[in-house]
Design a protein around this motif. Structure first.
Motif, PDB file in Angstrom:
ATOM      1  N   SER A   1       0.803  -1.254   0.048  1.00 46.33           N
ATOM      2  CA  SER A   1      -0.120   0.039   0.068  1.00 46.33           C
ATOM      3  C   SER A   1       0.966   1.330  -0.190  1.00 46.33           C
ATOM      4  O   SER A   1       1.906   1.248   0.525  1.00 46.33           O
ATOM      5  N   THR A   2       0.292   2.383  -0.544  1.00 47.34           N
ATOM      6  CA  THR A   2       0.874   3.578  -0.391  1.00 47.34           C
ATOM      7  C   THR A   2       0.334   4.258   0.798  1.00 47.34           C
ATOM      8  O   THR A   2       0.673   5.357   1.132  1.00 47.34           O
TER       9      THR A   2
ATOM     10  N   MET B   1       4.760  -1.066   2.823  1.00 49.15           N
ATOM     11  CA  MET B   1       4.485   0.337   2.384  1.00 49.15           C
ATOM     12  C   MET B   1       5.642   0.880   1.569  1.00 49.15           C
ATOM     13  O   MET B   1       7.009   0.865   1.982  1.00 49.15           O
ATOM     14  N   SER B   2       5.193   1.523   0.542  1.00 50.46           N
ATOM     15  CA  SER B   2       6.059   2.203  -0.419  1.00 50.46           C
ATOM     16  C   SER B   2       6.668   3.579   0.126  1.00 50.46           C
ATOM     17  O   SER B   2       6.183   3.951   1.445  1.00 50.46           O
TER      18      SER B   2
ATOM     19  N   ALA C   1      -0.641  -4.059  13.603  1.00 51.66           N
ATOM     20  CA  ALA C   1      -0.106  -4.418  12.387  1.00 51.66           C
ATOM     21  C   ALA C   1       1.178  -4.406  12.241  1.00 51.66           C
ATOM     22  O   ALA C   1       2.156  -3.660  12.906  1.00 51.66           O
ATOM     23  N   ASN C   2       1.867  -5.268  11.520  1.00 46.07           N
ATOM     24  CA  ASN C   2       3.168  -5.261  11.299  1.00 46.07           C
ATOM     25  C   ASN C   2       3.503  -4.439   9.903  1.00 46.07           C
ATOM     26  O   ASN C   2       2.897  -4.881   9.036  1.00 46.07           O
ATOM     27  N   VAL C   3       4.227  -3.387  10.080  1.00 41.10           N
ATOM     28  CA  VAL C   3       4.428  -2.501   9.005  1.00 41.10           C
ATOM     29  C   VAL C   3       6.143  -2.688   8.445  1.00 41.10           C
ATOM     30  O   VAL C   3       7.105  -2.554   9.352  1.00 41.10           O
ATOM     31  N   ILE C   4       6.190  -3.280   7.135  1.00 42.30           N
ATOM     32  CA  ILE C   4       7.708  -3.351   6.625  1.00 42.30           C
ATOM     33  C   ILE C   4       7.825  -2.157   5.509  1.00 42.30           C
ATOM     34  O   ILE C   4       6.832  -1.827   4.521  1.00 42.30           O
ATOM     35  N   GLU C   5       8.766  -1.227   5.729  1.00 36.93           N
ATOM     36  CA  GLU C   5       8.932  -0.052   4.777  1.00 36.93           C
ATOM     37  C   GLU C   5       9.996  -0.319   3.558  1.00 36.93           C
ATOM     38  O   GLU C   5      10.865  -0.952   3.856  1.00 36.93           O
ATOM     39  N   TYR C   6       9.760   0.349   2.624  1.00 32.45           N
ATOM     40  CA  TYR C   6      10.859   0.302   1.362  1.00 32.45           C
ATOM     41  C   TYR C   6      10.946   1.492   0.867  1.00 32.45           C
ATOM     42  O   TYR C   6      10.401   2.441   1.100  1.00 32.45           O
ATOM     43  N   ASP C   7      12.315   1.732   0.312  1.00 34.28           N
ATOM     44  CA  ASP C   7      12.715   2.701   0.025  1.00 34.28           C
ATOM     45  C   ASP C   7      11.982   2.706  -1.588  1.00 34.28           C
ATOM     46  O   ASP C   7      12.039   4.355  -2.076  1.00 34.28           O
TER      47      ASP C   7
ATOM     48  N   PHE D   1       5.183   2.027  -4.991  1.00 32.76           N
ATOM     49  CA  PHE D   1       4.322   0.944  -4.661  1.00 32.76           C
ATOM     50  C   PHE D   1       4.725  -0.379  -5.452  1.00 32.76           C
ATOM     51  O   PHE D   1       4.398  -1.462  -4.817  1.00 32.76           O
ATOM     52  N   GLN D   2       5.421  -0.282  -6.809  1.00 30.64           N
ATOM     53  CA  GLN D   2       5.553  -1.524  -7.368  1.00 30.64           C
ATOM     54  C   GLN D   2       6.640  -2.394  -6.580  1.00 30.64           C
ATOM     55  O   GLN D   2       6.624  -3.830  -6.641  1.00 30.64           O
ATOM     56  N   VAL D   3       7.504  -1.849  -6.051  1.00 29.09           N
ATOM     57  CA  VAL D   3       8.604  -2.440  -5.148  1.00 29.09           C
ATOM     58  C   VAL D   3       7.886  -3.112  -4.030  1.00 29.09           C
ATOM     59  O   VAL D   3       8.121  -4.334  -3.802  1.00 29.09           O
ATOM     60  N   ALA D   4       6.944  -2.422  -3.544  1.00 27.33           N
ATOM     61  CA  ALA D   4       6.313  -2.957  -2.172  1.00 27.33           C
ATOM     62  C   ALA D   4       5.393  -3.839  -2.592  1.00 27.33           C
ATOM     63  O   ALA D   4       5.442  -5.017  -1.649  1.00 27.33           O
ATOM     64  N   ILE D   5       4.700  -3.985  -3.575  1.00 24.77           N
ATOM     65  CA  ILE D   5       3.651  -5.033  -3.962  1.00 24.77           C
ATOM     66  C   ILE D   5       4.376  -6.451  -4.401  1.00 24.77           C
ATOM     67  O   ILE D   5       4.116  -7.437  -3.894  1.00 24.77           O
ATOM     68  N   GLU D   6       5.660  -6.051  -5.089  1.00 26.61           N
ATOM     69  CA  GLU D   6       6.468  -7.249  -5.328  1.00 26.61           C
ATOM     70  C   GLU D   6       6.854  -8.147  -4.183  1.00 26.61           C
ATOM     71  O   GLU D   6       6.905  -9.239  -4.129  1.00 26.61           O
TER      72      GLU D   6
END
Length: 419
Positions: free
Chosen positions: A152-153, A175-176, A192-198, A201-206
């Motif tokens: 999700s964004t 999360m993106s 909720a457990n939140v994992i953040e990405y640099d 959205f495409q990176v987060a969903i993959e």
């Protein structure tokens, strides 16, 4: 087509009429499918009423008001130097209970769909039961053996995270980099457990898909390709029809419906469009609104490539202050079922989103997120480009407000003061 893509590459605002639009519905999604989703939401209403006290006055039905906004209409006319016909209404999904955005439709619906399936497979629930029993500890214990994941964004993560955690699922939100800090903080607060990405959205969903594949008893709610999400959104159409009729508004040849839907990956606006076309057919006209840096649906429609092309492919950055719309590639599923139903799409600069946010707050006393204001420029575009539409002077313009209620007060003030 090339001239329009050139304008998009130059980050100019554009308006496009979908020449592939034919209003033909797919045989794969029928009225029965949408009615089944509506019935499931009704079955869950006793549980929702008990688990979320803010839904007590609606008896556990997750729905938003439909409000006339005449003062905002005047402000838009002044802003665009235009005389705009018809009535202006705001569909206030910014105030949907539980998670305060349009994602409280599809996102929450898919979590409920999963919960019902698991409970029934384990012999603990029947259709005829009072679903308030799902609030009992034995169900939380059951669901604790299962995981739900989503990318999700921001707002979809809130809806799925809040509902999944309440039921007792182990939920992870990927999360993106566009996601706001307060949304991540709220998710963690809710369990909720939140994992953040640099990345985006495409990176987060993959990464979210991979994470779920490697997790036992895990279900990934796929914003790009979930029919269940889509059906949850589609339920909104029949509810809108009833709200319009309660205002003595009847959509027909003489009173066409113009709906403006902010678009990210396209699931929410796609599901709503499908539902509206099923009910109102050619009398419903749906337009998707996107930021100039992230026009993923417009690009997909225009090229006919849909999810096979990204905004990065034409040199755009996908960077926008409208976090919910920061998506570079449109939904595969929405492309399939709605590519021929969307009447048109348009883009606008971030500054305009904030202009409309301020105008709505000042004229009607309603605060919504910047991304939720994207549709407001649509009436101007239609007035300028579609004057020959039959009975457009009698049009009912519905601007779908997609989020805002959950924004903390200090964040609201930043939005209103600094942009």
């Amino acid at each position: 087509m090339n001239s329009l893509i050139n304008k998009m590459q130059n980050k100019e605002e554009v308006f496009y009429i979908n020449h592939k639009m034919d209003n033909k519905l797919s045989d794969e999604i029928t009225k029965d499918h949408i009615e089944d989703a509506a019935k499931r939401l009704l079955r869950f209403s006793p549980y929702i009423k008990e688990a979320f006290k803010e839904t007590t006055h609606t008896n556990g039905i997750i729905e938003s008001p439909l409000k006339e906004i005449p003062n905002m209409k005047k402000r838009i006319e002044e802003y665009t130097s235009s005389n705009l016909n018809g009535r202006f209404l705001l569909k206030c999904d910014d105030s949907l209970p539980i998670s305060g955005s349009i994602k409280a439709r599809g996102g929450i619906y898919e979590v409920l769909f999963i919960a019902e399936k698991i409970a029934m497979e384990n012999g603990m629930l029947k259709f005829e039961d009072d679903y308030s029993i799902l609030n009992e500890e034995k169900f939380k214990k059951l669901f604790s053996n299962y995981s739900i994941g989503v990318a999700s964004t921001g707002n979809l993560g809130l809806s799925i995270g809040i509902m999944s955690a309440k039921l007792g699922f182990n939920v992870t939100v990927h999360m993106s980099n566009d996601a706001k800090k307060w949304k991540k903080d709220l998710l963690r607060e809710k369990g909720a457990n939140v994992i953040e990405y640099d990345g985006d959205f495409q990176v987060a969903i993959e990464n979210g898909r991979k994470h779920c594949l490697n997790t036992v008893n895990s279900h990934f709610i796929d914003d790009e390709d979930s029919l269940t999400l889509f059906l949850g959104y589609a339920v909104a159409a029949e509810r809108l029809k009833l709200q319009l009729e309660n205002m003595n508004i009847f959509i027909n040849d003489e009173n066409p419906l113009m709906v403006y839907l902010p678009c990210g990956v396209g699931g929410g606006p796609g599901g709503i469009t499908y539902g509206l076309k099923q009910i109102f057919k050619e009398n419903a006209h749906c337009f998707f609104a996107e930021p100039v840096e992230a026009p993923s649906m417009l690009l997909g429609i225009l090229t006919g490539l849909y999810d096979k092309i990204s905004v990065y492919d034409i040199g755009l950055s996908c960077r926008t202050l409208a976090d919910g719309l920061a998506v570079g590639r449109c939904s595969k599923l929405v492309s399939k079922f709605c590519g021929n139903l969307i009447d048109g799409a348009f883009t606008l600069q971030d500054k305009r989103l904030f202009d409309y946010m301020k105008m709505l707050y000042e004229s009607e006393g309603i605060f919504i997120e910047p991304s939720a204001t994207a549709g407001f420029h649509g009436a101007y575009y239609l007035n300028k480009n579609l004057k020959d539409v039959k009975n457009i002077e009698n049009a009912i313009h519905v601007f779908w407000s997609t989020g805002g209620q959950m924004v903390p007060l200090e964040e609201r003030q930043k939005y209103l003061n600094n942009y």
